[in-house]
Design an enzyme around this catalytic site. Structure first.
Site, PDB file in Angstrom:
ATOM      1  N   HIS A  25       6.065  66.435  20.918  1.00 48.85           N
ATOM      2  CA  HIS A  25       5.102  66.322  22.011  1.00 48.85           C
ATOM      3  C   HIS A  25       4.001  67.374  21.895  1.00 48.85           C
ATOM      4  O   HIS A  25       4.123  68.368  21.170  1.00 48.85           O
ATOM      5  CB  HIS A  25       5.808  66.478  23.364  1.00 48.85           C
ATOM      6  CG  HIS A  25       6.423  67.833  23.554  1.00 48.85           C
ATOM      7  ND1 HIS A  25       5.692  68.946  23.929  1.00 48.85           N
ATOM      8  CD2 HIS A  25       7.696  68.264  23.394  1.00 48.85           C
ATOM      9  CE1 HIS A  25       6.482  69.993  24.000  1.00 48.85           C
ATOM     10  NE2 HIS A  25       7.714  69.618  23.676  1.00 48.85           N
ATOM     11  N   GLU A  98      15.315  67.418  24.999  1.00 48.60           N
ATOM     12  CA  GLU A  98      15.397  68.771  24.439  1.00 48.60           C
ATOM     13  C   GLU A  98      16.708  69.440  24.840  1.00 48.60           C
ATOM     14  O   GLU A  98      17.393  69.029  25.785  1.00 48.60           O
ATOM     15  CB  GLU A  98      14.200  69.599  24.906  1.00 48.60           C
ATOM     16  CG  GLU A  98      14.135  71.038  24.392  1.00 48.60           C
ATOM     17  CD  GLU A  98      14.112  71.153  22.873  1.00 48.60           C
ATOM     18  OE1 GLU A  98      15.146  70.850  22.239  1.00 48.60           O
ATOM     19  OE2 GLU A  98      13.072  71.581  22.330  1.00 48.60           O
TER      20      GLU A  98
END
Length: 216
Positions: A25, A98
């Site tokens: 990202h 994550e």
């Protein structure tokens, strides 16, 4: 010939691989401040959106069959920018989320070390150690490996874009390279970087690119 074989440094296989395009990202406020950012949910900054647009340009002309993203906003926003106009649906996968940094979420490296000095020191060298209330890198490895097995089993000969975070992407590359845990500590991945790995249904792997960016 049956099964993937290593010949002169090259993987040969009778099967078509699943090609995984691994996209990290773009920038968030936590990235700017260099904070542990796991299950927290910051959005992209203006620069992060520009980085996603640059990644989209980098992938222009690259065929993509399926898009899977972490459910966190920073990954979803990146995925939506990169796939705009392609007619693709972004599906979320919890396996791409994550690492859970637990009590260290939102702290800097120095703040986490000061808060839990001994655990932090152990965590830096042992993938079985988790932050207080969080998730170890070994646990991340387990869920990423399970997701990879499913994707490869379902997507032979297809190209899958995975939009995720630094630790899951490093874990995919570690599995592809058949590397030890030190890769997690020694490999750098830039924001909005692209890595590419082929996974064959008979077990072979080939890493084709690592940390490609548009020069940001």
């Amino acid at each position: 010939m049956t099964g993937a074989q290593q010949r002169g440094g090259w993987i040969t296989s009778q099967f078509e691989p699943t090609r995984l395009i691994l996209l990290r990202h773009g920038q968030t406020p936590a990235s700017v401040r260099r904070l542990y950012s796991g299950r927290g949910n910051p959005s992209l900054t203006d620069l992060g959106r520009e980085q996603a647009r640059q990644a989209a340009e980098l992938l222009r002309g690259v065929h993509i069959d399926t898009v899977l993203s972490s459910p966190l906003d920073r990954a979803l926003q990146t995925a939506e920018i990169v796939t705009a106009g392609r007619g693709l649906t972004v599906e979320t996968e919890d396996g791409l989320i994550e690492t859970d940094f637990g009590a260290w979420e939102g702290l800097s490296f120095g703040e986490a070390r000061e808060r839990d000095e001994q655990v932090h020191r152990q965590w830096l060298g042992d993938t079985a150690v988790a932050p207080p209330g969080g998730e170890s890198f070994d646990e991340v490895h387990g869920r990423v490996a399970a997701l990879l097995e499913r994707i490869v089993g379902e997507s032979a000969g297809r190209t899958v874009l995975l939009v995720s975070h630094v630790t899951p992407i490093k874990t995919v590359l570690r599995i592809a390279l058949d590397s030890g845990p030190q890769l997690l500590y020694r490999l750098h991945l830039d924001l909005a970087s692209v890595s590419v790995a082929d996974f064959y249904p008979d077990g072979g792997t080939s890493v084709r690119q690592v940390n490609r960016t548009a020069g940001l």
